[in-house]
Design an enzyme around this catalytic site. Structure first.
Site, mmCIF file in Angstrom:
data_model
loop_
_atom_site.group_PDB
_atom_site.id
_atom_site.type_symbol
_atom_site.label_atom_id
_atom_site.label_comp_id
_atom_site.label_asym_id
_atom_site.label_seq_id
_atom_site.Cartn_x
_atom_site.Cartn_y
_atom_site.Cartn_z
ATOM 1 C CG ASP A 46 -2.016 -1.076 1.146
ATOM 2 O OD1 ASP A 46 -1.980 -1.892 0.211
ATOM 3 O OD2 ASP A 46 -2.871 -1.117 2.060
ATOM 4 C CE LYS A 144 -3.951 -4.339 1.271
ATOM 5 N NZ LYS A 144 -4.626 -3.193 1.896
ATOM 6 C CB CYS A 189 -2.197 -2.978 5.081
ATOM 7 S SG CYS A 189 -3.908 -2.420 4.937
HETATM 8 C C1 VGL Z 1 -4.667 0.675 5.675
HETATM 9 C C2 VGL Z 1 -6.205 1.581 7.081
HETATM 10 C C3 VGL Z 1 -7.179 1.476 6.121
HETATM 11 C C4 VGL Z 1 -3.254 0.243 5.468
HETATM 12 C C5 VGL Z 1 -5.615 0.541 4.700
HETATM 13 O O1 VGL Z 1 -2.798 0.202 4.306
HETATM 14 O O2 VGL Z 1 -2.586 -0.044 6.474
HETATM 15 N N1 VGL Z 1 -4.963 1.189 6.862
HETATM 16 N N2 VGL Z 1 -6.884 0.944 4.936
#
Ligand code: VGL
Ligand code: ZN
Length: 242
Positions: A46, A144, A189
């Site tokens: 991410d 995701k 994540c």
């Molecule tokens: C994430 C919160 C919401 C992450 C993704 O990538 O850690 N955190 N969505």
């Protein structure tokens, strides 16, 4: 005489080191370095615009992981990236719920759900992988959180703990037994992906300085405790030979 004996010792150790390298990633005894092998994969979690400074769910110093990740990625033939990829009005957004604000926690069918600012909406600029990530050899991008009613921090399995992404099978089919995790956010994540990697039977390292956390309500300390309990190993990027 003494010299010859000494040499014998040195050659013996050198031979051992070379032998270990064949079964990499091995902790080479000299400086305790780890060398990624053909059965290792780097997972870049991410690293998307929304999570960088200025983004809608900015992770403090999130941009600082980019040069570290680019550098260590040179040592990997196998690289998987993940991309948070939510529908508009996704259930993980505080804005999708009456009377809730970001970072509130609500109960949903599968347990507790933290509510977030809107982020990483499919096909928006914020959801793009940071343009400064330069890993041309990346093999696979796992998206995701693309189902409106289910969140997914882990790249292996959605938060309902039922729906598999297929990533564990992918690694199995490709002969990958060891993963090195980097990216954002350490406590969500990255941590969930790391714990699920252990459940999939993978040797799992988290490269701490190639990650940054959100750290809401003690989440970062809890994530490290959970990862350690699951057998995840914490390393630094300087522990890698790349
Ligand atoms: C994430 C919160 C919401 C992450 C993704 O990538 O850690 N955190 N969505
Ligand atoms: Zn998300």
């Amino acid at each position: 005489m003494i010299d010859l004996q000494r040499r014998g010792v040195i050659f013996g150790l050198a031979g051992l080191a070379a032998g270990q390298a064949l079964f990499a990633p091995a902790r080479l005894f000299a400086a305790d370095k780890i060398k990624p092998s053909a059965s290792s994969a780097l997972i870049v979690v991410d690293v998307q615009n929304c999570f960088l400074p200025g983004g809608s769910l900015a992770v403090k110093e999130g941009d600082q992981v980019i040069p570290v990740i680019n550098r260590i990625a040179k040592g990997f033939d196998n690289v998987v990236m993940t991309q948070d990829w939510h529908t508009p009005n996704h259930m993980s957004f505080a804005s999708s719920h009456a009377n809730q604000k970001p970072f509130d926690v609500i109960k949903v069918a599968y347990g507790d759900q933290v509510l977030w600012p809107d982020h990483c909406v499919q096909d928006t600029e914020g959801a793009q992988i940071a343009k400064d990530i330069k890993i041309p050899q990346a093999n696979l991008i796992i998206r995701k959180g693309f189902r409106k009613d289910v969140d997914s921090y882990s790249a292996f399995m959605e938060a309902d703990r039922k729906t598999n992404s297929g990533l564990a099978s992918y690694f199995k089919e490709r002969g990958i037994d060891t993963v090195f995790l980097t990216g954002l956010a350490t406590d969500f994540c990255v941590a969930w992906t790391a714990v699920d990697a252990r459940h999939a039977g993978l040797t799992t390292y988290v490269v701490e300085d190639a990650c940054r956390g959100i750290d809401v309500n003690g989440s970062l300390a809890k994530a490290w405790a959970d990862m350690t309990a699951a057998g995840v190993q914490k390393i630094q990027s300087t522990d890698l030979v790349v």
